[in-house]
Design a protein around this motif. Structure first.
Motif, mmCIF file in Angstrom:
data_model
loop_
_atom_site.group_PDB
_atom_site.id
_atom_site.type_symbol
_atom_site.label_atom_id
_atom_site.label_comp_id
_atom_site.label_asym_id
_atom_site.label_seq_id
_atom_site.Cartn_x
_atom_site.Cartn_y
_atom_site.Cartn_z
ATOM 1 N N TYR A 51 0.800 -1.220 0.000
ATOM 2 C CA TYR A 51 0.000 0.000 0.000
ATOM 3 C C TYR A 51 0.837 1.277 0.000
ATOM 4 C CZ TYR A 51 -3.727 -3.291 1.080
ATOM 5 O OH TYR A 51 -4.601 -4.344 1.038
ATOM 6 N N ILE A 52 1.584 1.533 1.067
ATOM 7 C CA ILE A 52 2.286 2.810 1.198
ATOM 8 C C ILE A 52 3.741 2.728 0.749
ATOM 9 C CG2 ILE A 52 0.802 3.596 3.073
ATOM 10 C CD1 ILE A 52 3.028 2.864 5.037
ATOM 11 N N GLU A 76 10.530 -2.392 -3.610
ATOM 12 C CA GLU A 76 11.919 -1.981 -3.411
ATOM 13 C C GLU A 76 12.091 -1.184 -2.122
ATOM 14 O OE1 GLU A 76 15.516 0.034 -6.021
ATOM 15 O OE2 GLU A 76 13.444 0.619 -6.438
ATOM 16 N N SER A 77 11.248 -0.184 -1.899
ATOM 17 C CA SER A 77 11.418 0.645 -0.705
ATOM 18 C C SER A 77 11.159 -0.157 0.563
ATOM 19 C CB SER A 77 10.506 1.867 -0.761
ATOM 20 O OG SER A 77 9.142 1.486 -0.769
ATOM 21 N N LYS A 128 9.129 -1.716 -8.539
ATOM 22 C CA LYS A 128 8.338 -0.485 -8.414
ATOM 23 C C LYS A 128 6.888 -0.751 -8.004
ATOM 24 C CE LYS A 128 10.959 2.459 -11.614
ATOM 25 N NZ LYS A 128 12.144 1.576 -11.703
ATOM 26 N N ARG A 129 6.467 -1.993 -8.052
ATOM 27 C CA ARG A 129 5.098 -2.326 -7.683
ATOM 28 C C ARG A 129 4.902 -2.253 -6.161
ATOM 29 N NH1 ARG A 129 4.651 -7.866 -11.283
ATOM 30 N NH2 ARG A 129 4.835 -6.892 -13.346
ATOM 31 N N LYS A 130 3.634 -2.256 -5.759
ATOM 32 C CA LYS A 130 3.310 -2.229 -4.336
ATOM 33 C C LYS A 130 2.683 -3.546 -3.864
ATOM 34 C CE LYS A 130 2.832 2.788 -3.937
ATOM 35 N NZ LYS A 130 1.968 3.915 -3.529
ATOM 36 N N SER A 131 2.787 -4.565 -4.684
ATOM 37 C CA SER A 131 2.279 -5.884 -4.301
ATOM 38 C C SER A 131 3.129 -6.945 -4.981
ATOM 39 C CB SER A 131 0.814 -6.048 -4.686
ATOM 40 O OG SER A 131 0.657 -5.962 -6.089
#
Length: 259
Positions: free
Chosen positions: A122-123, A127-128, A162-165
């Motif tokens: 989600y947030i 990677e991050s 780069k995805r969030k899932s």
């Protein structure tokens, strides 16, 4: 009837699913007392001695090299695919809810691969989130390795990060042909990564780096080869402290402390 073998990676005695398609595999057998009724991952062609850095992947490698079946897969003693689509990761599962052969076969008729439902961050991007909880160099060196030996995968690797899932937990079921192809690709990347990544200062938690990187690489391989997949919920067989996990997640994100 197609032969299906899903290895259940475990390092200790634990309740196992009753369906005969499940094969308990003692991962890291080199380091633990032998569990007689389980297959050991230090028999035949194996990498059991790498378990402290590869986690359940030593069981995956063993299945790749020593098991023949029409379909092969991997699950975890504390995590299983569920046949009940109403379950979620926030509740403790029961073994009555574990995926059975009939449900699995119906999924495999529709797609190349069966995967867990994607885990959403989600947030944060994949990677991050990884960099906040582990070490940034893990992903940087992985990209370097791909550039050297599989340059056509780099673009997809960057996209996945780069995805969030993502499909996590190193859980999947696929045909033996695809399973073997994936393992050949995956371990060729990880073995070179192991040679080039300095983990001498990592604690025991972070030293399991190659098992974690592989979770990201699975989606890279699937998407690059344009394989279709069906998602199935995952159930956890033990209670989990979501408040504790959430607190650690936020502390890592805001750089208060690492996992």
């Amino acid at each position: 009837m197609k032969k299906i073998t899903i290895g259940v990676a475990t390092h200790k005695p634990y309740q196992m699913p009753s369906d005969s398609m499940y094969l308990p595999v003692q991962s890291g057998s080199e380091f633990h007392p032998k569990i007689e009724e389980y297959s050991q991952d230090n028999i035949g062609d194996h990498i059991s001695g790498k378990n402290k850095n590869y986690s359940e992947l030593t069981a995956l490698y063993w299945i790749w090299k020593n098991v023949s079946a029409d379909y092969k897969g991997l699950a975890h003693y504390r995590r299983h695919f569920s046949k009940d689509h109403n379950v979620n990761i926030f509740t403790q599962g029961t073994f009555n809810e574990v995926l059975d052969r009939a449900t699995l076969e119906s999924k495999l008729e529709k797609a190349d691969i069966v995967l867990p439902k994607k885990r959403n961050y989600y947030i944060e991007s994949i990677e991050s989130h990884y960099n906040h909880t582990h070490y940034e160099q893990d992903l940087v060196v992985t990209r370097d390795v791909l550039e050297k030996i599989y340059p056509d995968y780099v673009e997809k690797y960057d996209e996945v990060l780069k995805r969030k899932s993502a499909h996590m937990f190193n859980m999947f079921v696929m045909s033996e042909e695809k399973f073997n192809s994936y393992c050949e690709w995956l371990f060729s990347v990880l073995f070179i990564l192991e040679e080039n990544l300095d983990i001498s200062e990592y604690n025991d938690f972070h030293a399991r780096v190659f098992g974690r990187v592989s979770e990201i690489l699975l989606d890279v391989w699937i998407d690059k080869n344009n394989y279709s997949y069906e998602e199935i919920p995952v159930i956890f067989m033990e209670n989990r402290s979501w408040l504790e996990k959430g607190t650690k997640f936020l502390k890592a994100k805001f750089k208060i402390s690492r996992y």
